[in-house]
Design a protein around this motif. Sequence first.
Motif, PDB file in Angstrom:
ATOM      1  N   LEU A 115     -15.458  80.403 -72.640  1.00  0.00           N
ATOM      2  CA  LEU A 115     -14.207  79.999 -73.713  1.00  0.00           C
ATOM      3  C   LEU A 115     -12.827  79.831 -73.655  1.00  0.00           C
ATOM      4  CD1 LEU A 115     -15.140  84.174 -74.550  1.00  0.00           C
ATOM      5  CD2 LEU A 115     -15.439  82.132 -75.478  1.00  0.00           C
ATOM      6  N   ALA A 116     -12.240  80.007 -72.312  1.00  0.00           N
ATOM      7  CA  ALA A 116     -10.934  79.078 -72.170  1.00  0.00           C
ATOM      8  C   ALA A 116     -11.123  77.776 -71.946  1.00  0.00           C
ATOM      9  CB  ALA A 116     -10.671  79.454 -70.800  1.00  0.00           C
ATOM     10  N   VAL A 117     -12.376  76.785 -71.657  1.00  0.00           N
ATOM     11  CA  VAL A 117     -11.900  75.477 -72.062  1.00  0.00           C
ATOM     12  C   VAL A 117     -12.250  75.598 -73.831  1.00  0.00           C
ATOM     13  CG1 VAL A 117     -14.120  74.192 -72.160  1.00  0.00           C
ATOM     14  CG2 VAL A 117     -13.783  75.008 -69.828  1.00  0.00           C
ATOM     15  N   PHE A 118     -13.403  76.280 -74.681  1.00  0.00           N
ATOM     16  CA  PHE A 118     -12.915  75.601 -75.753  1.00  0.00           C
ATOM     17  C   PHE A 118     -11.806  76.470 -77.202  1.00  0.00           C
ATOM     18  CE2 PHE A 118     -12.720  78.094 -79.673  1.00  0.00           C
ATOM     19  CZ  PHE A 118     -13.914  77.535 -81.050  1.00  0.00           C
TER      20      PHE A 118
ATOM     21  N   SER B  90     -13.226  88.602 -73.074  1.00  0.00           N
ATOM     22  CA  SER B  90     -14.199  88.296 -71.730  1.00  0.00           C
ATOM     23  C   SER B  90     -13.353  88.195 -70.064  1.00  0.00           C
ATOM     24  CB  SER B  90     -14.474  87.166 -72.100  1.00  0.00           C
ATOM     25  OG  SER B  90     -15.633  86.289 -71.116  1.00  0.00           O
ATOM     26  N   TYR B  91     -11.870  88.275 -70.451  1.00  0.00           N
ATOM     27  CA  TYR B  91     -11.364  88.790 -69.057  1.00  0.00           C
ATOM     28  C   TYR B  91     -11.293  90.359 -68.458  1.00  0.00           C
ATOM     29  CZ  TYR B  91      -8.078  88.161 -65.399  1.00  0.00           C
ATOM     30  OH  TYR B  91      -7.859  88.313 -63.789  1.00  0.00           O
ATOM     31  N   VAL B  92     -10.784  90.356 -69.421  1.00  0.00           N
ATOM     32  CA  VAL B  92     -10.789  92.332 -69.528  1.00  0.00           C
ATOM     33  C   VAL B  92     -11.619  92.753 -69.170  1.00  0.00           C
ATOM     34  CG1 VAL B  92     -10.162  93.922 -70.519  1.00  0.00           C
ATOM     35  CG2 VAL B  92      -8.162  92.037 -70.299  1.00  0.00           C
ATOM     36  N   PHE B  93     -12.929  91.906 -69.895  1.00  0.00           N
ATOM     37  CA  PHE B  93     -15.297  92.958 -69.586  1.00  0.00           C
ATOM     38  C   PHE B  93     -15.288  92.018 -68.974  1.00  0.00           C
ATOM     39  CE2 PHE B  93     -14.004  94.205 -74.142  1.00  0.00           C
ATOM     40  CZ  PHE B  93     -13.302  95.401 -73.490  1.00  0.00           C
ATOM     41  N   GLY B  94     -14.780  91.424 -67.759  1.00  0.00           N
ATOM     42  CA  GLY B  94     -15.434  90.497 -66.835  1.00  0.00           C
ATOM     43  C   GLY B  94     -16.583  90.170 -67.182  1.00  0.00           C
TER      44      GLY B  94
ATOM     45  N   LEU C 102     -26.780  79.671 -62.871  1.00  0.00           N
ATOM     46  CA  LEU C 102     -25.024  79.962 -61.939  1.00  0.00           C
ATOM     47  C   LEU C 102     -24.123  80.502 -63.253  1.00  0.00           C
ATOM     48  CD1 LEU C 102     -23.358  77.552 -60.464  1.00  0.00           C
ATOM     49  CD2 LEU C 102     -23.305  75.871 -62.331  1.00  0.00           C
ATOM     50  N   GLN C 103     -23.113  81.414 -62.237  1.00  0.00           N
ATOM     51  CA  GLN C 103     -22.763  82.830 -63.200  1.00  0.00           C
ATOM     52  C   GLN C 103     -21.209  82.227 -63.389  1.00  0.00           C
ATOM     53  OE1 GLN C 103     -23.496  86.327 -61.688  1.00  0.00           O
ATOM     54  NE2 GLN C 103     -25.231  86.760 -63.797  1.00  0.00           N
ATOM     55  N   ILE C 104     -21.185  81.685 -64.365  1.00  0.00           N
ATOM     56  CA  ILE C 104     -19.477  81.028 -64.430  1.00  0.00           C
ATOM     57  C   ILE C 104     -19.032  82.153 -65.244  1.00  0.00           C
ATOM     58  CG2 ILE C 104     -17.784  79.080 -64.887  1.00  0.00           C
ATOM     59  CD1 ILE C 104     -19.435  77.112 -64.054  1.00  0.00           C
ATOM     60  N   PRO C 105     -17.422  83.078 -65.308  1.00  0.00           N
ATOM     61  CA  PRO C 105     -17.508  84.224 -65.993  1.00  0.00           C
ATOM     62  C   PRO C 105     -17.213  82.816 -67.337  1.00  0.00           C
ATOM     63  CG  PRO C 105     -16.070  83.992 -63.679  1.00  0.00           C
ATOM     64  CD  PRO C 105     -17.355  82.829 -63.772  1.00  0.00           C
ATOM     65  N   ASN C 106     -17.495  83.801 -68.533  1.00  0.00           N
ATOM     66  CA  ASN C 106     -17.459  84.027 -69.423  1.00  0.00           C
ATOM     67  C   ASN C 106     -15.980  83.304 -70.051  1.00  0.00           C
ATOM     68  OD1 ASN C 106     -20.439  83.948 -69.930  1.00  0.00           O
ATOM     69  ND2 ASN C 106     -19.919  86.375 -70.803  1.00  0.00           N
ATOM     70  N   TRP C 107     -14.829  83.985 -69.565  1.00  0.00           N
ATOM     71  CA  TRP C 107     -13.793  83.455 -69.970  1.00  0.00           C
ATOM     72  C   TRP C 107     -13.559  82.306 -69.673  1.00  0.00           C
ATOM     73  CZ3 TRP C 107      -9.986  81.825 -66.572  1.00  0.00           C
ATOM     74  CH2 TRP C 107     -10.029  82.470 -65.233  1.00  0.00           C
ATOM     75  N   ILE C 108     -13.723  81.275 -68.286  1.00  0.00           N
ATOM     76  CA  ILE C 108     -13.617  79.903 -67.972  1.00  0.00           C
ATOM     77  C   ILE C 108     -14.198  79.385 -69.029  1.00  0.00           C
ATOM     78  CG2 ILE C 108     -14.350  78.502 -66.667  1.00  0.00           C
ATOM     79  CD1 ILE C 108     -13.913  80.424 -64.219  1.00  0.00           C
TER      80      ILE C 108
END
Length: 173
Positions: free
Chosen positions: A139-142, A120-124, A131-137
């Motif tokens: 998933l990082a919580v997960f 998700s970070y690579v693809f952005g 409220l757009q919090i990047p998906n990688w954040i």
Amino acid sequence: MAPLIDRFETLFEKFNLCVAVCVAGSIGVFAALVPFDFFSRKLGWRGLDWLNEGAEYGLYAGVFLSAAWVLYKGAHVRVDIILTALPARLSARVERAIDLFGALLCLGMAYFGAKGTLSSYVFGSLPDKDLQIPNWIVLAVFTASFIMLAIEFLFRFRRAGRPDHTISTDIGF
């Protein structure tokens, strides 16, 4: 001087308590913001457009990040009928096997979470929300929560091997 693992366990317990306090605080903040948003809209002022999605993100993060604290407290859903019916030595072995299985399962979930986070970070990638919090954040919580759960399961495994171990029923702060 206490062994390094004992100091790490104490620090981890304090960290989990801090996370639980922050989660409880965030729930309180959202509980106060909801009526504020309602009354501000009724008065014709601009409301907090981000509040609904912010609460969703807050609850998501809170549930996942406080799971290790809940596990430590023994407040998770668990049926101890079998463990209490077994002889003490066998009960400790069964509990340790369950804790080891839980740690392995959580490490597997953390692995897949980390893969998803990196992808998700690579693809952005961004969610389709206001409220757009990047998906990688998200998933990082997960991923972090499952690492924390694996650590707590391993500490439970360690505690279950001690002769003075009892099944925890201590819940709350």
